[in-house]
Design a protein around this motif. Structure first.
Motif, PDB file in Angstrom:
ATOM      1  N   GLN A   1     -28.737  40.918 -25.354  1.00  0.00           N
ATOM      2  CA  GLN A   1     -27.773  41.855 -24.764  1.00  0.00           C
ATOM      3  C   GLN A   1     -28.316  43.013 -24.647  1.00  0.00           C
ATOM      4  O   GLN A   1     -28.929  43.770 -25.776  1.00  0.00           O
ATOM      5  CB  GLN A   1     -26.485  41.756 -25.136  1.00  0.00           C
ATOM      6  N   GLU A   2     -27.885  43.757 -23.609  1.00  0.00           N
ATOM      7  CA  GLU A   2     -28.501  45.272 -23.546  1.00  0.00           C
ATOM      8  C   GLU A   2     -27.725  46.312 -24.627  1.00  0.00           C
ATOM      9  O   GLU A   2     -28.584  47.320 -25.235  1.00  0.00           O
ATOM     10  CB  GLU A   2     -28.140  46.031 -22.240  1.00  0.00           C
ATOM     11  N   GLY A   3     -26.861  45.975 -25.169  1.00  0.00           N
ATOM     12  CA  GLY A   3     -26.377  46.823 -26.412  1.00  0.00           C
ATOM     13  C   GLY A   3     -27.147  46.587 -27.492  1.00  0.00           C
ATOM     14  O   GLY A   3     -27.428  47.688 -28.243  1.00  0.00           O
ATOM     15  N   GLY A   4     -27.492  45.293 -27.768  1.00  0.00           N
ATOM     16  CA  GLY A   4     -28.597  44.997 -28.909  1.00  0.00           C
ATOM     17  C   GLY A   4     -29.841  45.819 -28.630  1.00  0.00           C
ATOM     18  O   GLY A   4     -30.395  46.224 -29.613  1.00  0.00           O
ATOM     19  N   ALA A   5     -30.304  45.817 -27.320  1.00  0.00           N
ATOM     20  CA  ALA A   5     -31.462  46.310 -27.131  1.00  0.00           C
ATOM     21  C   ALA A   5     -31.506  48.014 -27.387  1.00  0.00           C
ATOM     22  O   ALA A   5     -32.418  48.483 -28.053  1.00  0.00           O
ATOM     23  CB  ALA A   5     -31.925  45.978 -25.775  1.00  0.00           C
ATOM     24  N   ALA A   6     -30.389  48.587 -26.912  1.00  0.00           N
ATOM     25  CA  ALA A   6     -30.271  49.786 -27.175  1.00  0.00           C
ATOM     26  C   ALA A   6     -30.084  50.318 -28.703  1.00  0.00           C
ATOM     27  O   ALA A   6     -30.757  51.498 -28.999  1.00  0.00           O
ATOM     28  CB  ALA A   6     -29.019  50.598 -26.199  1.00  0.00           C
ATOM     29  N   MET A   7     -29.335  49.540 -29.397  1.00  0.00           N
ATOM     30  CA  MET A   7     -29.264  49.856 -30.920  1.00  0.00           C
ATOM     31  C   MET A   7     -30.656  49.588 -31.557  1.00  0.00           C
ATOM     32  O   MET A   7     -31.111  50.247 -32.390  1.00  0.00           O
ATOM     33  CB  MET A   7     -28.150  48.849 -31.369  1.00  0.00           C
ATOM     34  N   MET A   8     -31.458  48.593 -31.156  1.00  0.00           N
ATOM     35  CA  MET A   8     -32.604  48.447 -31.748  1.00  0.00           C
ATOM     36  C   MET A   8     -33.475  49.660 -31.541  1.00  0.00           C
ATOM     37  O   MET A   8     -34.491  50.120 -32.287  1.00  0.00           O
ATOM     38  CB  MET A   8     -33.439  47.256 -31.161  1.00  0.00           C
ATOM     39  N   ALA A   9     -33.510  50.040 -30.329  1.00  0.00           N
ATOM     40  CA  ALA A   9     -34.334  51.198 -30.072  1.00  0.00           C
ATOM     41  C   ALA A   9     -33.862  52.417 -30.717  1.00  0.00           C
ATOM     42  O   ALA A   9     -34.723  53.302 -31.175  1.00  0.00           O
ATOM     43  CB  ALA A   9     -34.249  51.596 -28.218  1.00  0.00           C
TER      44      ALA A   9
ATOM     45  N   VAL B   1     -37.879  41.197 -26.169  1.00  0.00           N
ATOM     46  CA  VAL B   1     -36.969  40.743 -25.518  1.00  0.00           C
ATOM     47  C   VAL B   1     -35.584  40.554 -26.074  1.00  0.00           C
ATOM     48  O   VAL B   1     -35.634  39.334 -26.948  1.00  0.00           O
ATOM     49  CB  VAL B   1     -37.527  39.349 -24.546  1.00  0.00           C
ATOM     50  N   CYS B   2     -34.452  41.039 -25.761  1.00  0.00           N
ATOM     51  CA  CYS B   2     -33.150  40.934 -26.497  1.00  0.00           C
ATOM     52  C   CYS B   2     -32.354  40.069 -25.626  1.00  0.00           C
ATOM     53  O   CYS B   2     -32.674  39.640 -24.262  1.00  0.00           O
ATOM     54  CB  CYS B   2     -32.697  42.504 -26.719  1.00  0.00           C
TER      55      CYS B   2
ATOM     56  N   VAL C   1     -41.400  48.573 -27.259  1.00  0.00           N
ATOM     57  CA  VAL C   1     -39.919  48.838 -26.235  1.00  0.00           C
ATOM     58  C   VAL C   1     -39.189  47.748 -26.572  1.00  0.00           C
ATOM     59  O   VAL C   1     -39.573  46.513 -26.830  1.00  0.00           O
ATOM     60  CB  VAL C   1     -40.365  49.005 -24.861  1.00  0.00           C
ATOM     61  N   PHE C   2     -37.831  47.954 -26.230  1.00  0.00           N
ATOM     62  CA  PHE C   2     -36.746  46.847 -26.407  1.00  0.00           C
ATOM     63  C   PHE C   2     -36.262  46.682 -25.018  1.00  0.00           C
ATOM     64  O   PHE C   2     -36.022  47.735 -24.141  1.00  0.00           O
ATOM     65  CB  PHE C   2     -35.719  47.322 -27.233  1.00  0.00           C
ATOM     66  N   SER C   3     -35.868  45.431 -24.516  1.00  0.00           N
ATOM     67  CA  SER C   3     -35.536  45.300 -23.231  1.00  0.00           C
ATOM     68  C   SER C   3     -34.641  43.910 -23.111  1.00  0.00           C
ATOM     69  O   SER C   3     -34.530  43.047 -23.722  1.00  0.00           O
ATOM     70  CB  SER C   3     -36.699  44.981 -22.223  1.00  0.00           C
ATOM     71  N   VAL C   4     -33.904  43.942 -21.840  1.00  0.00           N
ATOM     72  CA  VAL C   4     -32.946  42.700 -21.401  1.00  0.00           C
ATOM     73  C   VAL C   4     -33.676  42.809 -19.777  1.00  0.00           C
ATOM     74  O   VAL C   4     -33.414  43.791 -19.164  1.00  0.00           O
ATOM     75  CB  VAL C   4     -31.711  42.809 -21.204  1.00  0.00           C
ATOM     76  N   PRO C   5     -34.537  41.777 -19.328  1.00  0.00           N
ATOM     77  CA  PRO C   5     -35.164  41.962 -18.015  1.00  0.00           C
ATOM     78  C   PRO C   5     -33.994  42.042 -16.962  1.00  0.00           C
ATOM     79  O   PRO C   5     -32.974  41.587 -17.090  1.00  0.00           O
ATOM     80  CB  PRO C   5     -36.100  40.704 -17.998  1.00  0.00           C
ATOM     81  N   GLY C   6     -34.495  42.668 -15.965  1.00  0.00           N
ATOM     82  CA  GLY C   6     -33.779  42.717 -14.676  1.00  0.00           C
ATOM     83  C   GLY C   6     -34.752  43.085 -13.417  1.00  0.00           C
ATOM     84  O   GLY C   6     -35.710  43.601 -13.506  1.00  0.00           O
ATOM     85  N   GLU C   7     -34.305  42.525 -12.197  1.00  0.00           N
ATOM     86  CA  GLU C   7     -35.175  42.592 -11.067  1.00  0.00           C
ATOM     87  C   GLU C   7     -35.066  43.899 -10.601  1.00  0.00           C
ATOM     88  O   GLU C   7     -36.105  44.341  -9.682  1.00  0.00           O
ATOM     89  CB  GLU C   7     -34.315  41.806 -10.209  1.00  0.00           C
ATOM     90  N   SER C   8     -34.235  45.049 -11.136  1.00  0.00           N
ATOM     91  CA  SER C   8     -34.403  46.228 -10.562  1.00  0.00           C
ATOM     92  C   SER C   8     -35.667  47.108 -11.210  1.00  0.00           C
ATOM     93  O   SER C   8     -35.942  47.936 -10.717  1.00  0.00           O
ATOM     94  CB  SER C   8     -33.268  47.158 -11.059  1.00  0.00           C
ATOM     95  N   PHE C   9     -36.309  46.582 -12.252  1.00  0.00           N
ATOM     96  CA  PHE C   9     -37.556  47.141 -12.674  1.00  0.00           C
ATOM     97  C   PHE C   9     -38.587  46.249 -13.070  1.00  0.00           C
ATOM     98  O   PHE C   9     -39.427  46.364 -13.833  1.00  0.00           O
ATOM     99  CB  PHE C   9     -37.272  48.022 -14.107  1.00  0.00           C
TER     100      PHE C   9
END
Length: 552
Positions: free
Chosen positions: A48-56, A45-46, A21-29
């Motif tokens: 920026q979230e745009g990069g994480a989503a593009m990797m996915a 661990v990415c 999986v690809f992620s940027v960590p957050g306290e919400s999860f």
């Protein structure tokens, strides 16, 4: 067994075969991060979230299975929307998990609160928020089914943090979705009969989730039928470009002779492609209201067939499933001259047109095409530089091109990282413009951290080239908002712990590339091109003259 929601979710991912999986960590999860700790799933661990989503998304494009990303609420979700849009337009299976505020705080505009159903509704196939911890397996399994079925695409699941940290005693979901349909021989023969009535047919192959078998079957079908095959925008790996029936790509910067062949064809067999405005030059080559040709369409989603172009015959299945049958059927030898002519046009188009400056990008692309192994993976984002890939690079495998049909800048670099993680033994090259690369170059530290030794070729002409091209055609000589001041890209790569090179003459490129490859590090080769060079065929001055002539 009682488990917290994060563990339930991750255990369901394991049951579904997710390995990365690809992620940027957050306290919400946080509970999901805890679940990943001992799961065996690799968490990339990415930055920026745009990069994480593009990797996915790139993972989904390469494997045919949903790519998975985790991002936090609010700003994390808005950043990730860029990758969701790519997945939507590229028909890529993907699941995005978004952290969410606690259920009891809704409608107070709590910290980073967003209504994700409203936000992602136009972008995703399905958006839902999990209200009950005990239903996590059901929702996750459904998300994967929806992402992969019919026309694939992105699914977004919001995860309220209190739901995710709560506990429940619930088994993993073990149900399976429907198997992809395979057309009957009779239905395939009926479609083929319509095709055999044509004098000037053209196959256009595209769409997602192809395989090596599908590419081989397409080659067999084309050879048996002696029919020319074009590919849709950025799907050049669907047929070995060296095949005698390959006619080129209907993308940005397409061969004008292929565009004319599309217009002149009396029958189109559309295999897996939605066949949109890029392939038809803004619907001018084939008018939806009056196509003046027989259209045969193969797509897995019946709602898409006939949505833009009325059809004269169709198969409701994936292109690979159709080719399983079509490749076995008898052929026609009546189109040999038409096919040979299409191939000759393609070969002629590949002959380099010289561009200005000390670095000839056309020669660089031909060097890469002639030198890299057949299984090399080429990624890119958006920009005029990409037309050099389309024109000069020969793709030999179905999964060798990873690029956004959505035209998203910044996509190539995170896609390359994802590709290298999935295929560490293959050469992965990202082609990027200077503007394109700077949108996601912060993922260089992701590449270094996770050992993704991609080689990025940055074409530096100091401008947003595609926009400048249109600017010169529409407002000649009035340069506004398209010039850029760039960093030293080679030095920047070294600052991240990678390898950096700068190329100012064509003959320097080969040695620089081999040094980058030998370094074993994420590498950047900055290729300095003449600012006058703007496309594979025209310069800034020529586009300006065109614009001035149009204005009279």
């Amino acid at each position: 067994m009682t488990r917290h929601g994060g563990q339930i979710l991750v255990d369901q991912l394991v049951a579904l075969g997710v390995t990365r999986v690809f992620s940027v960590p957050g306290e919400s999860f946080l509970a999901a991060l805890d679940g990943l700790h001992d799961s065996g799933i690799s968490n990339i661990v990415c930055r920026q979230e745009g990069g994480a989503a593009m990797m996915a998304e790139a993972h989904g494009k390469l494997t045919g299975r949903p790519g998975v990303a985790f991002v936090t609420r609010g700003p994390g979700a808005t950043n990730a929307s860029a990758g969701v849009h790519v997945a939507r337009q590229d028909s890529t299976p993907m699941v995005l998990f978004v952290g969410q505020i606690a259920r009891g705080h809704r409608d107070r505009e709590a910290f980073q609160e967003v209504d994700y159903r409203a936000m992602f509704g136009p972008l995703a196939k399905w958006v839902a928020e999990i209200e009950d911890t005990a239903r996590i397996p059901e929702y996750v399994a459904k998300a994967f089914r929806v992402a992969s079925s019919g026309r694939p695409g992105p699914v977004v699941l919001a995860l309220p943090e209190d739901m995710l940290s709560a506990k429940a005693d619930v088994p993993d979901f073990s149900g399976r979705g429907a198997s992809p349909s395979r057309p009957s021989t009779d239905d395939a023969l009926a479609l083929l009969d319509r095709l055999h009535q044509a004098e000037r047919p053209l196959v256009v192959a595209g769409g997602p989730c192809w395989s090596a078998d599908a590419a081989r079957n397409l080659a067999r079908f084309a050879e048996t039928q002696q029919i020319p095959v074009a590919v849709s925008f950025r799907r050049q790996g669907h047929l070995d470009n060296r095949h005698a029936c390959y006619a080129g790509d209907l993308g940005v910067g397409a061969n004008p002779k292929l565009a004319k062949r599309l217009r002149d064809a009396d029958c189109l067999l559309l295999l897996g492609t939605r066949f949109g405005d890029i392939e038809t030059a803004g619907y001018t080559l084939v008018d939806p209201s009056r196509p003046d040709k027989t259209i045969l369409h193969v797509l897995p989603d019946p709602d898409e067939i006939g949505a833009v172009y009325g059809v004269d015959g169709s198969l409701t299945c994936t292109a690979p499933a159709a080719l399983d049958v079509l490749a076995e059927l008898p052929g026609s030898q009546g189109w040999s001259d038409w096919t040979a002519s299409a191939r000759a046009d393609y070969e002629s188009w590949r002959e380099p047109t010289e561009t200005p400056g000390e670095v000839k990008l056309e020669r660089v692309m031909r060097w890469l095409s002639d030198t890299l192994p057949d299984d090399a993976i080429i990624t890119n984002g958006a920009g005029n530089y990409a037309a050099f890939i389309h024109r000069y690079y020969q793709f030999r495998q179905h999964d060798s091109q990873v690029a956004p049909t959505s035209g998203s800048m910044g996509y190539g670099f995170p896609a390359a990282i994802s590709a290298k993680l999935e295929h560490p033994d293959r050469v992965v090259v990202c082609m990027a413009g200077d503007g394109c690369f700077q949108m996601t170059l912060n993922e260089m530290s992701t590449a270094v951290q996770h050992g993704a030794a991609v080689i990025t070729v940055v074409v530096n002409n100091g401008r947003y080239g595609t926009i400048r091209m249109h600017q010169e055609k529409t407002y000649p000589g009035r340069v506004s908002g398209t010039e850029m001041a760039n960093p030293d890209f080679a030095a920047l790569a070294k600052a991240y712990g990678g390898h950096g090179e700068r190329v100012e003459k064509t003959e320097e490129f080969g040695a620089a590339f081999e040094r980058a490859r030998a370094s074993g590090l994420p590498a950047v080769i900055e290729v300095v091109t003449d600012p006058e060079m703007l496309s594979t065929t025209m310069t800034v001055s020529q586009f300006r003259a065109l614009g001035e002539k149009a204005k009279g």
